[in-house]
Scaffold this motif. Structure first.
Motif, short mmCIF file in Angstrom:
data_model
loop_
_atom_site.label_atom_id
_atom_site.label_comp_id
_atom_site.label_asym_id
_atom_site.label_seq_id
_atom_site.Cartn_x
_atom_site.Cartn_y
_atom_site.Cartn_z
N LEU A 283 8.24 1.20 -0.23
CA LEU A 283 9.96 0.98 -0.13
C LEU A 283 9.88 -0.54 0.23
N SER A 284 8.94 -1.22 0.88
CA SER A 284 9.29 -2.44 1.14
C SER A 284 8.93 -3.26 -0.13
N ALA B 124 8.23 -5.70 10.05
CA ALA B 124 7.92 -4.34 10.25
C ALA B 124 6.75 -4.13 9.41
N LEU B 125 6.42 -4.65 8.38
CA LEU B 125 5.00 -4.46 7.70
C LEU B 125 3.79 -4.79 8.83
N LEU C 51 2.85 7.76 5.99
CA LEU C 51 3.99 6.84 6.18
C LEU C 51 3.94 5.44 6.04
N LYS C 52 2.99 4.95 6.22
CA LYS C 52 2.46 3.54 5.99
C LYS C 52 2.70 3.25 4.53
N PHE D 65 6.43 3.30 3.40
CA PHE D 65 6.97 2.33 4.02
C PHE D 65 6.55 0.99 3.12
N VAL E 233 11.58 -7.29 7.02
CA VAL E 233 10.78 -6.33 6.41
C VAL E 233 9.31 -6.68 6.50
N PHE F 124 3.87 -1.98 11.24
CA PHE F 124 3.10 -0.88 10.56
C PHE F 124 1.54 -0.81 10.49
#
Length: 230
Positions: A31-32, A50-51, A24-25, A28, A47, A54
């Protein structure tokens, strides 16, 4: 408290759960990277925040995975520092000199570390960090606040990084606009042209007036000469 349990290091995590969080990390993160090139302002800062969260969560799950193997969680920041340094070095080499031994060596070490944590079975019995977890859950007291503090720090670091990127982007925009203005041809100064035209017109008028005066004076002299001659 839910946040304390979410980021607490005092627990154990099974291999499948850790691999799921790692996948998942990575997803993501990819995607980031794709998103950061297309957004700005508050979205960009969100973003980065959120990073940070995560990263804190995968760090928490990695410590729990190490606990599940019966090892001290302090191995995680020690090894992570070396891994991050290698990854940054490899990225710099990759961007500047294409793939080479440093890049492939780093990827190999990262793969070995991932395989070691993802495939190594945990201790079967109860250890200092709790009972054996089920494949998709964590087990243990999960009541420590150190992980929550780290999560808060990484969140703040993400927000600061987003703010720094926004400031950098704004500086680039200002520099681009300044260069575009400098490259544009300057419009002629109409006031100076008008002043020059007025001066030329006045000089012409003075010249015409002088010519008229000279002609009149010549006529007068001629008349006087004729009178004396008579």
């Amino acid at each position: 408290m839910i946040l304390v349990r979410l980021f607490s290091y005092r627990a154990r995590t099974a291999p499948l759960r850790w691999l799921a969080w790692l996948t998942l990390k990575l997803g993501f993160g990819w995607l980031s990277i794709e998103t950061l090139a297309q957004v700005e302002g508050v979205v960009l800062m969100s973003v980065f925040a959120a990073l940070g969260l995560f990263a804190a969560k995968i760090g928490t799950e990695t410590v729990r995975r190490v606990h599940d193997c019966g090892q001290s969680g302090w191995w995680v920041p020690t090894v992570a520092t070396g891994v991050v340094a290698l990854v940054l070095t490899a990225a710099a080499r990759w961007l500047g000199h294409d793939a080479d031994a440093i890049v492939w060596g780093t990827l190999t070490l990262a793969g070995i570390a991932t395989a070691a944590l993802g495939l190594r079975p945990g201790e079967r019995g109860i250890n200092d960090h709790g009972a054996p977890p089920t494949p998709w859950t964590s087990s243990g007291p999960a009541d420590g606040r150190a992980g929550l503090m780290v999560a808060a720090l990484l969140l703040a670091a993400g927000i600061a990084a987003g703010g720094a990127v926004i400031t950098w982007q704004n500086a680039l925009v200002r520099e681009r606009d300044a260069r575009m203005r400098a490259a544009e041809p300057r419009a002629p100064d109409t006031s100076a042209i008008q002043t020059t035209a007025n001066e030329v017109s006045m000089d012409q008028e003075r010249e015409a007036s002088g010519n008229d005066n000279t002609a009149l004076s010549t006529q007068i002299d001629s008349l006087l000469n004729e009178g004396h001659a008579r």
